[in-house]
Structure formats: C-alpha cells, structure tokens
Design a protein around this motif. Structure first.
Motif, short mmCIF file in Angstrom:
data_model
loop_
_atom_site.label_atom_id
_atom_site.label_comp_id
_atom_site.label_asym_id
_atom_site.label_seq_id
_atom_site.Cartn_x
_atom_site.Cartn_y
_atom_site.Cartn_z
N SER A 7 22.33 -1.03 34.04
CA SER A 7 21.35 -0.19 34.71
C SER A 7 20.89 0.97 33.83
N ILE A 8 21.49 1.14 32.68
CA ILE A 8 21.15 2.26 31.82
C ILE A 8 19.75 2.05 31.24
N VAL A 9 18.99 3.13 31.19
CA VAL A 9 17.67 3.12 30.56
C VAL A 9 17.81 3.73 29.18
N ILE A 10 17.56 2.95 28.16
CA ILE A 10 17.72 3.42 26.79
C ILE A 10 16.60 4.39 26.45
N GLN A 11 16.98 5.60 26.09
CA GLN A 11 16.02 6.65 25.77
C GLN A 11 15.92 6.82 24.26
N ALA A 12 14.88 7.51 23.84
CA ALA A 12 14.65 7.74 22.41
C ALA A 12 15.85 8.45 21.78
N ARG A 13 16.43 9.40 22.52
CA ARG A 13 17.58 10.11 21.97
C ARG A 13 18.80 9.21 21.85
N ASP A 14 18.92 8.23 22.75
CA ASP A 14 20.01 7.26 22.64
C ASP A 14 19.89 6.48 21.33
N LEU A 15 18.68 6.03 21.03
CA LEU A 15 18.46 5.27 19.80
C LEU A 15 18.73 6.13 18.58
N GLU A 16 18.34 7.41 18.65
CA GLU A 16 18.62 8.33 17.56
C GLU A 16 20.13 8.48 17.36
N PHE A 17 20.85 8.58 18.46
CA PHE A 17 22.31 8.71 18.40
C PHE A 17 22.95 7.44 17.84
N LEU A 18 22.50 6.27 18.30
CA LEU A 18 23.07 5.01 17.84
C LEU A 18 22.77 4.78 16.36
N ARG A 19 21.57 5.15 15.93
CA ARG A 19 21.22 5.04 14.50
C ARG A 19 22.11 5.95 13.65
N LEU A 20 22.34 7.16 14.14
CA LEU A 20 23.22 8.08 13.42
C LEU A 20 24.62 7.52 13.33
N LEU A 21 25.11 6.96 14.42
CA LEU A 21 26.45 6.40 14.45
C LEU A 21 26.57 5.20 13.51
N LEU A 22 25.50 4.43 13.40
CA LEU A 22 25.48 3.33 12.44
C LEU A 22 25.60 3.86 11.02
N HIS A 23 24.91 4.95 10.74
CA HIS A 23 24.89 5.52 9.40
C HIS A 23 26.21 6.20 9.04
N THR A 24 26.75 6.99 9.97
CA THR A 24 27.95 7.77 9.67
C THR A 24 29.26 7.00 9.89
N ARG A 25 29.20 5.90 10.61
CA ARG A 25 30.35 5.06 10.98
C ARG A 25 31.14 5.65 12.14
N ILE A 26 31.40 6.95 12.13
CA ILE A 26 32.19 7.59 13.17
C ILE A 26 31.57 8.94 13.53
N LEU A 27 31.87 9.40 14.74
CA LEU A 27 31.49 10.73 15.19
C LEU A 27 32.49 11.16 16.25
N THR A 28 32.64 12.46 16.41
CA THR A 28 33.32 12.99 17.59
C THR A 28 32.25 13.54 18.52
#
Length: 290
Positions: A7-28
């Motif tokens: 039911s989640i609606v993927i927002q632009a900020r979600d994609l920005e976050f997921l792209r960052l996580l892909l790049h950095t590998r990890i985040l807190t």
C-alpha cells in the motif's frame, strides 16, 4: 505511484533515499536524517519504518547501545530499476549483492566516512557562499593507479579514496570557484606509513596529470586541476605525526594535504580545524582559506 504489491506510495524522496543507500551501502537513521530528511529524526524514523515494512530496506541489528544499520534490499534495488532511476554504473544486481557484504571492521570505517559526509552536508547548508555539489563515498568510481618504485606493487599502486568532494564557492563579485578534494579517513589500526604513502600517490597522480586527464585535458595541463587530500585522523597525536613525516619526505609535501581529527571535522569541517604540513606547529585554519 503506488508499489504493485504494497500500500506504500513511492515518493520522490523515497527514491532519493534508496539511491543514496545504493551508493553508500549502509546508513544509520542519523545519517538518513542529515542527508535526506532535512535533519528531522522523527520524519526519518516514520518513513524508513514504512520502507522497511514494504521490504525495500533491511536493517542489520547490532549491540543494544549501537545504532541499527540500514541497507538496501534486492526489492529496493528493483524498485529503483522499475522507476527508471537506477544509475548505469550500478545496474548489475550481482555486483550489488557482492558490494552489500560488509565486514564488521569495514562497517565501522564506512560509518565514520558517512559521519564526515553528514558533517559537510549540514555545515554547507549554513553557508550562503558554499554549495556541496558532490560527496561520493564509492571508492571504485574514483580509484586510480600511479607508478610505484616499490617492487611489492609490480610497478603500480592503486588508490581507492574514501571520498571525493566537490565544493562550489561564490565570491562577492559573483565569480565562483570549484574546490576538489579526496578524503582519507585514518584507520587507527594501520601504520602511519600507509597514509604517508597514500599522500605520495595522490601527489604523483596530480603531478603526472591524472586529474587533468579525468577532466578531458592533457596531462601537461595538470596545474590547472589542483586538488587537496583531506586526511582525518583519530587523534591529534596521529595528525601531528603524519604532518611531520610528510615534511621529512624528499621532496616534502607541504600544502597538498590537509589534516584534522574526526571529532573536529564532525563538529565543523569549515571551521578552523585544518593543518597543512608547512604550518606544522602553528594554529589550525579554515579549509577554504588554506
């Protein structure tokens, strides 16, 4: 747009976050708040929880007093692909899976790299004349090789920076400068000679035109593409010892390397916390005033 199976609606900020996580590998959550959610811990916690429930983000639990480690799931990877925002350099899921495997020692080091990234990001937001245009923490994107006379390295040495930084500085007359930096975070378990050798490799990369070539110019134009190497140490003692060793080289490295401590940089990377070997023993100065 809604995800097809939740039911989640993927927002632009979600994609920005997921792209960052892909790049950095990890985040807190703290890193995510500083880099994506405008510093709001509560907003970060709520949104990341939804992404975890939807299966886009996974969490690596640690000790009770340590922050959980967020990392991108295969489903999150596919979400980026489905939305057409998967970078070409990161489109291979098999490479993604291999890169996601991180040892505990590497984990601690990469968290410190991210601490520095957040510090630069937050400090730049508070300065009208500065903009942080890039802070990459994927070594493979900026690694380079240089000649090495040490027989152990078969004639060449490959350097994999902890970070690559670009900062734009606007002057009062509306002119602008771009400052380039490579970042090295001191692993306190490594010998000081290792960091000194890296500094020598960066110096050779500059003098032999490596950076000029990356910008599409000839190696002979190397002076038009200066950069600095930021070495962030665990203690003032290690910082001062490295500065001394750089001065004792033949020829010495006087100004290309800027040194500070992790605590000082995380407090304010644009403050008076940096030293260059040529100023060894004098008061520290600001990074862009070096």
């Amino acid at each position: 747009m809604p995800d097809s199976s939740t039911s989640i609606v993927i927002q632009a900020r979600d994609l920005e976050f997921l792209r960052l996580l892909l790049h950095t590998r990890i985040l807190t959550l703290k890193h995510a708040a500083g880099l994506i959610f405008d510093g709001s811990k509560e907003a970060t916690k709520k949104r990341v929880q939804k992404l975890k429930v939807a299966g886009f983000v996974l969490e690596r639990r640690r000790k009770a007093y340590e922050s959980g480690i967020l990392f991108l799931s295969k489903r999150g990877f596919e979400c980026l692909r489905e939305h057409g925002v998967l970078p070409e350099t990161q489109s291979d899921i098999s490479s993604f899976s291999k890169r996601a495997a991180i040892s505990e020692i590497t984990l601690r080091h990469e968290l410190e790299v991210l601490d520095v990234k957040v510090a630069f990001h937050e400090a730049a937001k508070g300065r009208e004349t500065l903009s942080l245009t890039e802070f990459s923490t994927w070594p493979r994107l900026y690694e380079f090789s240089v000649r090495d006379d040490d027989a152990r390295y078969s004639g060449s040495r490959t350097v994999k920076p902890d970070g690559y930084i670009r900062i734009h500085e606007k002057e009062a007359d509306d002119s602008a400068w771009e400052h380039l930096f490579f970042l090295e975070i001191d692993r306190s378990t490594e010998k000081l000679e290792t960091l000194v050798q890296k500094a020598c490799s960066y110096n050779r990369f500059y003098r032999e035109g490596g950076m000029a070539v990356r910008f599409g110019k000839s190696a002979a134009e190397f002076k038009d593409f200066p950069f600095r190497v930021l070495i962030v140490c665990k203690s003032k003692e290690r910082r001062d010892n490295i500065a001394k060793m750089l001065l004792e080289l033949h020829p010495p490295i006087l100004t290309q390397v800027c040194l500070s401590t992790l605590a000082e940089v995380c407090a304010d990377p644009f403050g008076e916390v940096w030293r260059i070997p040529a100023d060894h023993g004098e008061a520290p100065s600001r990074l862009l005033a070096q």
